[in-house]
Motif scaffolding. Structure first.
Motif, mmCIF file in Angstrom:
data_model
loop_
_atom_site.group_PDB
_atom_site.id
_atom_site.type_symbol
_atom_site.label_atom_id
_atom_site.label_comp_id
_atom_site.label_asym_id
_atom_site.label_seq_id
_atom_site.Cartn_x
_atom_site.Cartn_y
_atom_site.Cartn_z
ATOM 1 N N ILE A 216 0.821 -1.212 0.000
ATOM 2 C CA ILE A 216 0.000 0.000 0.000
ATOM 3 C C ILE A 216 0.858 1.266 0.000
ATOM 4 O O ILE A 216 0.656 2.171 -0.796
ATOM 5 N N SER A 217 1.859 1.296 0.910
ATOM 6 C CA SER A 217 2.571 2.555 1.120
ATOM 7 C C SER A 217 3.914 2.619 0.403
ATOM 8 O O SER A 217 4.485 3.697 0.266
ATOM 9 N N GLY A 218 4.426 1.487 -0.024
ATOM 10 C CA GLY A 218 5.733 1.498 -0.668
ATOM 11 C C GLY A 218 6.881 1.510 0.328
ATOM 12 O O GLY A 218 8.040 1.592 -0.054
ATOM 13 N N GLN A 219 6.556 1.453 1.626
ATOM 14 C CA GLN A 219 7.606 1.426 2.640
ATOM 15 C C GLN A 219 7.355 0.265 3.585
ATOM 16 O O GLN A 219 6.216 -0.167 3.762
ATOM 17 N N SER A 220 8.426 -0.219 4.203
ATOM 18 C CA SER A 220 8.206 -1.300 5.154
ATOM 19 C C SER A 220 7.902 -0.702 6.513
ATOM 20 O O SER A 220 8.415 0.355 6.877
ATOM 21 N N ALA A 221 7.050 -1.395 7.255
ATOM 22 C CA ALA A 221 6.582 -0.867 8.530
ATOM 23 C C ALA A 221 7.663 -0.970 9.605
ATOM 24 O O ALA A 221 7.977 -0.014 10.300
ATOM 25 N N GLY A 222 8.221 -2.160 9.751
ATOM 26 C CA GLY A 222 9.192 -2.358 10.811
ATOM 27 C C GLY A 222 10.609 -2.354 10.259
ATOM 28 O O GLY A 222 10.991 -1.421 9.547
ATOM 29 N N PRO A 223 11.370 -3.426 10.572
ATOM 30 C CA PRO A 223 12.729 -3.523 10.038
ATOM 31 C C PRO A 223 12.648 -3.530 8.514
ATOM 32 O O PRO A 223 11.794 -4.197 7.939
ATOM 33 N N SER A 224 13.519 -2.755 7.876
ATOM 34 C CA SER A 224 13.347 -2.593 6.441
ATOM 35 C C SER A 224 13.792 -3.845 5.700
ATOM 36 O O SER A 224 14.672 -4.570 6.130
ATOM 37 N N PHE A 225 13.107 -4.121 4.616
ATOM 38 C CA PHE A 225 13.532 -5.194 3.728
ATOM 39 C C PHE A 225 13.263 -4.728 2.317
ATOM 40 O O PHE A 225 12.448 -3.834 2.084
ATOM 41 N N HIS A 226 13.970 -5.312 1.387
ATOM 42 C CA HIS A 226 13.816 -4.801 0.047
ATOM 43 C C HIS A 226 12.787 -5.587 -0.738
ATOM 44 O O HIS A 226 12.870 -6.791 -0.893
ATOM 45 N N ARG A 227 11.777 -4.879 -1.195
ATOM 46 C CA ARG A 227 10.776 -5.516 -2.041
ATOM 47 C C ARG A 227 10.018 -4.394 -2.719
ATOM 48 O O ARG A 227 9.639 -3.424 -2.077
ATOM 49 N N THR A 228 9.813 -4.514 -4.008
ATOM 50 C CA THR A 228 9.057 -3.448 -4.680
ATOM 51 C C THR A 228 7.576 -3.650 -4.394
ATOM 52 O O THR A 228 7.162 -4.717 -3.928
#
Ligand SMILES: Nc1ncnc2c1ncn2[C@@H]1O[C@H](COP(=O)(O)OP(=O)(O)OP(=O)(O)O)[C@@H](O)[C@H]1O
Ligand SMILES: [Mg+2]
Lengths: 257, 310
Positions: A216-228
């Motif tokens: 939905i937001s294009g950002q990760s909520a917690g610890p970041s991980f890479h995924r488009t």
């Protein structure tokens, strides 16, 4: 097949839960738009800009998405759960014994209605806020790029709602019961996901919740991980499809009593 | 051609805890075309399970069912348009009206609102047709279920206790309806507990006990099977009567404490009258001992029960 689908759509839209959800969201949108309009100050002074900016719509859509997705999931689960509860699956199968067809029609009816409902709700929300902005706020910053961005969010919320309702549908169809599906969903989001976040952070990129936020937001909520966004969306769709395949296989094989 | 053919049907239900219930244990059944076929059996005998197997709802553990010549496990959809059914309590959508429910089902096979209206009329629901099903009484739901079964104008009706929950007038209506459908040349396969109803409606019956067929054939055949013919005699003094009849060479016993059963062809009943009159005894009643389905049913299902317990 079209008659089957039409019947399921008709049934979905005449469900009480559907009507309650639809009525409540319309009410919420009207109230929210009113509050926004009332709190908006038509001038920008020294105290800062206190006008309502229509550009905040994107944030509003993101903010309402969890509610919509949970509602969609409930609608999906209870649609098939109620069918089992009422015993109407038996009746339907004595008119159309090809079980896969029956299930596909039910799923398609459910997805169509949920998708359109969520789109309609978001259009309504956008309309309400646009009215508030036009009357007592500002539409500053609204341009084609912004529109595309916002429409993208709205579309993704609708898609994710569809995925959510498909997952609810699949679980309730295996359990043949709405409550069991609610239990599984609650247990998964509250217990499993949190345990994984605490104990196995390396699995977080595979969690439904984190991928949903990413989608939905294009950002990760917690610890970041890479995924488009696309990857996150495909992963969620793949989960839903896998569950649906299992539930279709179960529905084909199990006795209907 | 047989409309229904069931061969060596076995069904074992498995519960989550691993318990198994054998609902059908090698059932054979053959239902010819046309007429009313009564499918009788006590609670838990496996009637509903048989019907569910026939309609592809339940998968047999062993054996096969054929309906109108097709295997119901795989090809039922080829003949389903010609088959009307009720399985247990008919379930329809509670939040739709009776009419809407039937219209939605009808559309699956191109059946229009006109036919729906006719069927609602036929089952006596025309007045309440536009009320929600959840406001129906259980007898009205049952009527709606019968309506749904008739809606396809089917050649074959498979009805699981269609008179369930109906009032006496409704039961009679169903009985007349079944008879009429049978007389029209349709095949009506009806399971029931109400034996007296079936006795006068069905052309043929099968009696099911513990998942097996213990008797099958025309009603007359099943009634006479295993029972010697006899007459029932009533008179003031039963003991004297029995003594007199026995000394005249009859096989006589006191039955039900208030009459005497004499084993003999009813046509020879005059000999009984004379034997008694010779001893100065005068009977008050003399009639052939007609077995009814209930008696036969209880005898057969009890025997099968005892057999199963050993
Ligand atoms: N879903 C099920 N799971 C386990 N056992 C079952 C199931 N359905 C039926 N049975 C068992 O199978 C047997 C036959 O049941 P069935 O419902 O076919 O009987 P019936 O002849 O229709 O009885 P009734 O006259 O009471 O309707 C019973 O022992 C029943 O307990
Ligand atoms: Mg039954």
């Amino acid at each position: 097949m079209t008659a089957l689908l039409a019947a399921e759509i008709r049934r979905m839209t005449s469900r009480r839960l559907f009507r309650v959800v639809a009525a409540l969201t319309v009410l919420a949108i009207v109230i929210a738009s009113l509050i926004v309009a009332l709190r908006s100050r038509s001038t920008s002074g020294i105290a800062g800009d206190r006008r309502f900016h229509l550009t905040a719509l994107a944030v509003a859509l993101e903010g309402t998405s969890p509610v919509l997705i949970i509602a969609a999931w409930l609608l999906g689960a209870s649609f098939i759960g109620a069918d089992w509860h009422a015993g109407t699956v038996t009746t339907l199968l004595t008119w159309e014994p090809r079980r896969l067809r029956v299930m596909m029609a039910k799923l398609a009816g459910c997805l169509t209605v949920v998708f359109l409902l969520v789109i309609a709700v978001q259009i309504l929300l956008a309309g309400g806020l646009a009215l508030a902005a036009a009357v007592r706020g500002t539409t500053e910053g609204v341009d084609v790029a912004w529109m595309r961005h916002t429409a993208g969010i709205a579309l993704r919320v609708a898609v994710l709602s569809g995925v959510g309702s498909a997952i609810g549908f699949a679980i309730a169809s295996v359990a043949r019961n709405t409550a069991a599906a609610l239990g599984v969903g609650f247990g998964y989001t509250v217990i499993v996901e949190n345990l994984v976040r605490g104990l196995r952070p390396q699995w977080v990129p595979w969690l439904v919740g984190d991928n949903a936020v990413m989608f939905i937001s294009g950002q990760s909520a917690g610890p970041s991980f890479h995924r488009t966004i696309l990857q996150a969306g495909l992963l969620l769709v793949a989960y839903a499809v896998a569950l649906l395949i299992v539930s279709a296989a179960v529905f084909r094989a199990r006795d209907v009593t | 051609m047989a409309v229904i053919e069931i061969e060596g049907l076995r069904k074992q239900y498995r519960q989550l805890r691993g318990e198994r219930t054998v609902a059908l244990d090698g059932l054979d059944l053959f239902v010819p075309e046309g007429g009313v076929f009564g499918f009788l059996g006590p609670n838990g005998a496996g009637k509903t399970t048989t019907i569910r197997c026939l309609l592809g709802l339940v998968r047999p553990t062993r054996g096969a069912c054929r309906l109108l010549g097709v295997d119901t496990g795989s090809d039922l959809s080829r003949v389903i348009r010609r088959v009307g059914t009720i399985v247990e309590t008919p379930a329809l959508y509670p939040r739709f009206s009776g009419r809407r429910n039937l219209e939605l089902l009808g559309r699956l096979h191109g059946i229009g609102p006109k036919a729906v209206g006719d069927v609602l009329e036929r089952v006596g629901l025309a007045e309440r047709a536009d009320h929600l099903v959840r406001t129906y009484s259980s007898g009205m739901r049952q009527r709606l279920g019968i309506g749904a079964a008739l809606l396809k104008d089917p050649e074959v009706l498979i009805l699981d206790e269609p008179a369930n929950g109906l009032d006496p007038a409704g039961i009679k209506e169903v009985r007349d309806l079944l008879r009429r459908l049978g007389d029209e040349g349709r095949t009506v396969f009806v399971s029931s507990h109400i034996l007296t109803e079936i006795q006068h409606t069905a052309d043929r019956v099968a009696i099911l006990s513990r998942g097996r067929s213990v008797a099958a054939g025309s009603v007359a055949q099943v009634l006479s099977a295993g029972r010697a013919q006899g007459v029932i005699v009533r008179l003031a003094d039963l003991t004297d009567g029995v003594t007199a009849l026995r000394s005249a060479g009859f096989e006589a016993v006191i039955s039900n404490h208030d009459d005497i059963r004499v084993t003999m062809p009813p046509a020879d009943a005059a000999r009984v009258t004379r034997a008694l009159a010779d001893q100065g005894l005068y009977l008050t009643e003399l009639r052939p001992d007609e077995a009814d389905l209930e008696t036969v049913f209880l005898e057969l299902t009890n025997e099968a029960g005892r057999g199963g317990a050993q």
